[in-house]
Scaffold this motif. Structure first.
Motif, mmCIF file in Angstrom:
data_model
loop_
_atom_site.group_PDB
_atom_site.id
_atom_site.type_symbol
_atom_site.label_atom_id
_atom_site.label_comp_id
_atom_site.label_asym_id
_atom_site.label_seq_id
_atom_site.Cartn_x
_atom_site.Cartn_y
_atom_site.Cartn_z
ATOM 1 N N ASN A 68 58.354 86.856 53.354
ATOM 2 C CA ASN A 68 58.493 85.988 54.524
ATOM 3 C C ASN A 68 59.117 86.760 55.670
ATOM 4 O O ASN A 68 60.126 87.442 55.486
ATOM 5 N N THR A 104 54.625 82.392 60.388
ATOM 6 C CA THR A 104 54.307 81.002 60.713
ATOM 7 C C THR A 104 53.587 80.918 62.060
ATOM 8 O O THR A 104 53.685 81.828 62.888
ATOM 9 N N ASP A 126 51.958 80.922 56.952
ATOM 10 C CA ASP A 126 52.788 80.098 56.084
ATOM 11 C C ASP A 126 52.919 78.696 56.686
ATOM 12 O O ASP A 126 52.787 78.535 57.897
ATOM 13 N N ASP A 127 53.208 77.713 55.859
ATOM 14 C CA ASP A 127 53.494 76.353 56.340
ATOM 15 C C ASP A 127 52.398 75.840 57.259
ATOM 16 O O ASP A 127 52.666 75.136 58.238
#
Ligand code: C2E
Ligand code: CA
Ligand code: CA
Ligand code: CA
Length: 279
Positions: free
Chosen positions: A117, A151, A179-180
């Motif tokens: 991440n 993100t 991500d997300d």
């Protein structure tokens, strides 16, 4: 008085964070040295929904504190980001994840992609690409085995710069994933310019997947959008057999979640591979 208390709490936490960064970089892992503990990575397997095989892992940071135990990232990533410490922490995460992934290669495991991440400030830092290149070089890891999770909101902070940086990473052989996905704002037209290989459906859309028609519609839309853009689609936060069945039926490619495994220390990942290879 309440405000002072929270400011003071923050300062204490910040001081602890600084010390933990130092202890981690000094490599005093696990030792009672470092009164503020140190960081470590746990790994959560990512599963191919077609054959059930582990194809990768996501590295998730923990702060191992002598008094507070395992401190979850939600408690300190924000402050690390605010204070700029995230750059050092993030650099350590990339280096440690690469080292571990190469250790698995050396141990004869099938190739497993390690995902890391990346937070906004870390991504925007001028030397990010150089730092990643260095981590790959020092570990000897093939760039294809490293993935960075970013993100939408991070990318959209400065779209052009972000896309340029993502291209540099991609040209190096590193993969990128969003991500997300669905929780931030990015237009469909910008999405097609991202040099990414994967979309991750956020767990907020997965938790009620079995009986919430809206979440089902969103998941199906993300899967079909991803496939039309030639991307792999992974769902996170998969906890139940029903969720998995829904995702499989709707041709989601991959999953990650407690149903298969919680984030675990590196040696447990090895044990999972041993079991998988034994049949
Ligand atoms: P994320 O990237 O969206 O990661 C998914 C989170 O969901 C992780 O929480 C993971 O442990 C948790 N999770 C996995 N499977 C399930 C499940 O089936 N059910 C539920 N309820 N949760 C599940 P974690 O490890 O606490 O991390 C939280 C967030 O902290 C991450 O969200 C990520 O944004 C951030 N983070 C973690 N490690 C790092 C890091 O090394 N660097 C940076 N910048 N951020 C990190
Ligand atoms: Ca993630
Ligand atoms: Ca995230
Ligand atoms: Ca998420």
């Amino acid at each position: 008085r309440e405000m002072n208390a929270s400011v003071e709490e923050k300062l204490v936490l910040l001081d602890g964070l600084r010390n933990a960064v130092q202890a981690t970089l000094d490599g005093v892992a696990g030792s009672p040295h470092g009164a503020h503990g140190n960081f470590r990575l746990l790994y959560q397997p990512k599963i191919d929904l077609k054959d059930g095989a582990i194809f990768g892992v996501e590295a998730l940071i923990r702060w191992q504190h002598p008094e507070h135990g395992m401190v979850p990232p939600q408690r300190f990533i924000g402050l690390a980001e605010e204070s700029g410490l995230i750059v050092e922490i993030g650099d350590w995460v990339v280096r440690e994840a690469c080292r571990q992934a190469q250790a698995w290669v050396d141990a004869g495991l099938p190739p497993v992609t390690v995902s890391v991440n990346v937070s906004a400030r870390q991504f925007e830092e001028a030397r990010l690409v150089e730092r990643v290149a260095r981590a790959l070089d020092d570990s000897g890891l093939r760039p294809e085995l490293l993935e960075l999770e970013v993100t939408e909101s991070l990318i959209m902070r400065d779209l052009q710069k972000s896309v340029a940086k993502m291209r540099e990473l991609k040209d190096m052989g590193v993969s990128l994933s969003i991500d997300d996905f669905g929780t931030g704002y990015s237009s469909l037209s910008s999405l097609k310019t991202f040099p990414i290989s994967r979309l991750k459906i956020d767990k907020s859309f997965v938790s009620e997947l079995a009986d919430n028609p809206d979440d089902q519609a969103i998941a199906m839309a993300v899967i079909s959008l991803g496939h039309k853009l030639n991307l792999r689609v992974i769902a996170e936060g998969v906890e139940t057999e029903q969720q998995r069945a829904f995702l499989r039926e709707n041709e989601c490619d991959e999953m990650q979640g407690y149903l298969f495994s919680r984030p675990v220390p590196a040696d447990e990942i090895e044990a999972m591979f041993d079991r998988q290879m034994a049949g």
